[in-house]
Design a protein around this motif. Structure first.
Motif, PDB file in Angstrom:
ATOM      1  N   GLY A 152       0.840  -1.184   0.000  1.00  0.00           N
ATOM      2  CA  GLY A 152       0.000   0.000   0.000  1.00  0.00           C
ATOM      3  C   GLY A 152       0.878   1.238   0.000  1.00  0.00           C
ATOM      4  O   GLY A 152       1.783   1.385  -0.815  1.00  0.00           O
ATOM      5  N   SER A 153       0.652   2.119   0.947  1.00  0.00           N
ATOM      6  CA  SER A 153       1.427   3.356   1.038  1.00  0.00           C
ATOM      7  C   SER A 153       2.626   3.231   1.971  1.00  0.00           C
ATOM      8  O   SER A 153       3.384   4.179   2.132  1.00  0.00           O
ATOM      9  CB  SER A 153       0.527   4.503   1.524  1.00  0.00           C
ATOM     10  N   GLN A 154       2.812   2.058   2.604  1.00  0.00           N
ATOM     11  CA  GLN A 154       3.897   1.863   3.550  1.00  0.00           C
ATOM     12  C   GLN A 154       4.748   0.673   3.127  1.00  0.00           C
ATOM     13  O   GLN A 154       4.584   0.118   2.046  1.00  0.00           O
ATOM     14  CB  GLN A 154       3.330   1.693   4.971  1.00  0.00           C
ATOM     15  N   TYR A 155       5.678   0.266   4.037  1.00  0.00           N
ATOM     16  CA  TYR A 155       6.610  -0.801   3.714  1.00  0.00           C
ATOM     17  C   TYR A 155       6.450  -1.994   4.641  1.00  0.00           C
ATOM     18  O   TYR A 155       6.129  -1.845   5.832  1.00  0.00           O
ATOM     19  CB  TYR A 155       8.059  -0.304   3.846  1.00  0.00           C
ATOM     20  N   PHE A 156       6.667  -3.181   4.077  1.00  0.00           N
ATOM     21  CA  PHE A 156       6.964  -4.367   4.864  1.00  0.00           C
ATOM     22  C   PHE A 156       8.485  -4.482   4.905  1.00  0.00           C
ATOM     23  O   PHE A 156       9.152  -4.328   3.882  1.00  0.00           O
ATOM     24  CB  PHE A 156       6.372  -5.611   4.206  1.00  0.00           C
ATOM     25  N   VAL A 157       9.026  -4.769   6.083  1.00  0.00           N
ATOM     26  CA  VAL A 157      10.475  -4.848   6.266  1.00  0.00           C
ATOM     27  C   VAL A 157      10.842  -6.248   6.742  1.00  0.00           C
ATOM     28  O   VAL A 157      10.225  -6.781   7.668  1.00  0.00           O
ATOM     29  CB  VAL A 157      10.969  -3.797   7.283  1.00  0.00           C
ATOM     30  N   PRO A 187       7.367   5.794  10.774  1.00  0.00           N
ATOM     31  CA  PRO A 187       6.061   6.087  10.146  1.00  0.00           C
ATOM     32  C   PRO A 187       5.865   5.405   8.801  1.00  0.00           C
ATOM     33  O   PRO A 187       4.729   5.181   8.390  1.00  0.00           O
ATOM     34  CB  PRO A 187       6.079   7.613  10.002  1.00  0.00           C
ATOM     35  N   GLU A 188       6.963   5.042   8.115  1.00  0.00           N
ATOM     36  CA  GLU A 188       6.830   4.437   6.785  1.00  0.00           C
ATOM     37  C   GLU A 188       6.643   2.926   6.841  1.00  0.00           C
ATOM     38  O   GLU A 188       6.352   2.308   5.824  1.00  0.00           O
ATOM     39  CB  GLU A 188       8.076   4.735   5.947  1.00  0.00           C
ATOM     40  N   VAL A 189       6.808   2.323   8.038  1.00  0.00           N
ATOM     41  CA  VAL A 189       6.800   0.862   8.153  1.00  0.00           C
ATOM     42  C   VAL A 189       5.446   0.385   8.660  1.00  0.00           C
ATOM     43  O   VAL A 189       4.988   0.778   9.739  1.00  0.00           O
ATOM     44  CB  VAL A 189       7.924   0.385   9.092  1.00  0.00           C
ATOM     45  N   GLU A 190       4.816  -0.490   7.881  1.00  0.00           N
ATOM     46  CA  GLU A 190       3.557  -1.115   8.288  1.00  0.00           C
ATOM     47  C   GLU A 190       3.799  -2.307   9.202  1.00  0.00           C
ATOM     48  O   GLU A 190       3.135  -2.482  10.208  1.00  0.00           O
ATOM     49  CB  GLU A 190       2.785  -1.555   7.039  1.00  0.00           C
ATOM     50  N   ARG A 191       4.776  -3.148   8.824  1.00  0.00           N
ATOM     51  CA  ARG A 191       5.074  -4.353   9.599  1.00  0.00           C
ATOM     52  C   ARG A 191       6.537  -4.716   9.387  1.00  0.00           C
ATOM     53  O   ARG A 191       7.077  -4.552   8.299  1.00  0.00           O
ATOM     54  CB  ARG A 191       4.165  -5.501   9.154  1.00  0.00           C
ATOM     55  N   ALA A 192       7.184  -5.194  10.461  1.00  0.00           N
ATOM     56  CA  ALA A 192       8.584  -5.605  10.398  1.00  0.00           C
ATOM     57  C   ALA A 192       8.713  -7.048  10.864  1.00  0.00           C
ATOM     58  O   ALA A 192       8.014  -7.482  11.795  1.00  0.00           O
ATOM     59  CB  ALA A 192       9.456  -4.693  11.257  1.00  0.00           C
ATOM     60  N   PHE A 193       9.602  -7.797  10.204  1.00  0.00           N
ATOM     61  CA  PHE A 193       9.867  -9.192  10.552  1.00  0.00           C
ATOM     62  C   PHE A 193      11.376  -9.340  10.740  1.00  0.00           C
ATOM     63  O   PHE A 193      12.152  -9.043   9.827  1.00  0.00           O
ATOM     64  CB  PHE A 193       9.385 -10.135   9.448  1.00  0.00           C
TER      65      PHE A 193
END
Length: 216
Positions: A152-157, A187-193
């Motif tokens: 979407g508008s953010q990142y998965f990391v 603010p740019e990160v939706e979810r981090a693994f």
């Protein structure tokens, strides 16, 4: 929106070719001007209000209101000029609105396509993540992988780090968990693994589909 724009283009072009001048009704013209002015002013106020927020959904509303302000203003201006001067200004204004509509929404579509297909983050953002990860904890020995792709508008990391082999499970878990929490505060990160390893000599965790297994 592209179909609507094409329909307006065809209809406006037809009116210009056959010189189809509309019937004039002063009462209806006053009502039309009053309604369009009122709607444009309301949309302008809503646009200013929505621009005060950082939420992506509200920003989309602000963009939509701005689009309506532009198209309504062009439509109103060309309609008034057509009434006062030449009839062909009105279909010409419709053609301008159609071209603006098609161009504007084409850009919107392209922006959303790039966001939905999982485009990787730019190198400078990956460098920012790498710096944050390396300085997260003194026990981090190696950063094996840092990936960030659009959701979407953010990142998965996705992050793979190497910790000392003799570290206990609770210690390594706490380091990985706190790193996930820190990354998700961006603010740019939706979810981090965060994946924790104990060495750098091992096969990839995820094999491409179709790769034969090495086990018997």
């Amino acid at each position: 929106m592209a179909t609507l724009g094409l329909q307006i283009l065809f209809e406006s072009g037809r009116e210009l070719l056959i010189k189809a001048q509309p019937e004039r009704d002063p009462v209806k013209e006053k009502w039309m001007i009053g309604i369009m002015v009122s709607v444009t002013l309301v949309k302008f106020v809503l646009m200013l209000y929505c621009r005060r927020f950082q939420n992506e959904i509200v920003k989309a509303y602000a963009q939509d209101h701005f689009f309506d302000v532009i198209t309504n203003s062009i439509g109103l201006g060309t309609a008034v000029l057509a009434i006062k001067f030449y009839w062909w200004i009105d279909p010409l204004g419709a053609i301008l609105i159609a071209l603006y509509t098609m161009g504007n929404w084409a850009n919107t579509v392209m922006d959303n396509v790039w966001a939905l297909i999982g485009k990787t983050a730019p190198p400078e953002y990956l460098a920012k993540l790498t710096y944050l990860i390396w300085n997260h904890h003194e026990e981090i020995r190696h950063i094996e992988t840092v990936r960030a792709y659009t959701f979407g508008s953010q990142y998965f990391v996705e992050v793979h780090i190497v910790l000392p082999q003799d570290m206990t499970l609770p210690q390594s878990h706490n380091i990985g968990q706190t790193l996930e929490d820190k990354l998700e505060q961006l603010p740019e990160v939706e979810r981090a693994f965060v994946h924790v390893d104990f060495d750098t000599i091992h096969p990839p965790e995820h094999k491409p589909k179709g790769t034969p297994s090495s086990s018997p």
